[in-house]
Scaffold this active site. Sequence first.
Site, PDB file in Angstrom:
ATOM      1  N   HIS A 106     -25.300 -35.061  36.324  1.00  0.00           N
ATOM      2  CA  HIS A 106     -25.120 -35.890  37.515  1.00  0.00           C
ATOM      3  C   HIS A 106     -25.463 -37.337  37.207  1.00  0.00           C
ATOM      4  CE1 HIS A 106     -29.163 -34.139  37.478  1.00  0.00           C
ATOM      5  NE2 HIS A 106     -29.584 -35.290  37.979  1.00  0.00           N
ATOM      6  N   HIS A 108     -26.849 -40.762  39.024  1.00  0.00           N
ATOM      7  CA  HIS A 108     -27.533 -41.332  40.186  1.00  0.00           C
ATOM      8  C   HIS A 108     -26.948 -42.710  40.470  1.00  0.00           C
ATOM      9  CE1 HIS A 108     -31.160 -38.602  40.061  1.00  0.00           C
ATOM     10  NE2 HIS A 108     -30.802 -38.499  38.798  1.00  0.00           N
TER      11      HIS A 108
END
Length: 145
Positions: A106, A108
């Site tokens: 992922h 951010h």
Amino acid sequence: MQTASGYDSGNIFAKIIRGEAPCFKVYEDQHTLAFMDIMPQVEGHTLVIPKFGASDLFSLPADDLAATMLTTQRVAAAVKEAFAAPGVMIAQLNGAAAGQTVFHLHFHILPRFNGIDLQMHVRGMGAKEVLAGHAERIRQLLESH
Ligand code: 5GP
């Protein structure tokens, strides 16, 4: 879900992709998903993930990585505008030693403001109605462009 070898599909982001866990969704397409971080380090903290099951940057196929970066660019621009942020930080952690806590790759997206420090990583939960409102604000901007 297609996965890289060694990927553990029991993690929370895999559950969100499968619709088994909720999220405050900001954007979705065939290859990627973006949603609010549940423990925001700053207002507008958003996550972008590939739908391909890869635990880190090194195990994601090139096409999925390209799609994930394009979504990150697009969503980060909307977050920047939605929160009138003069700066935006993109962070991505690989391995527990680097501070990674969820083992699905992922990115951010962290709006940054002069003189405002980030909250500690993975600490306070955001209020659900606030996160829902932020997701809506970012979604509207994405739809208007
Ligand atoms: P990492 O430490 O792996 O780079 O970041 C994981 C991020 O996922 C953290 O910022 C944490 O707040 C967020 N997170 C953990 N569990 C959930 C969840 O169930 N939903 C959402 N939306 N974010 C989560």
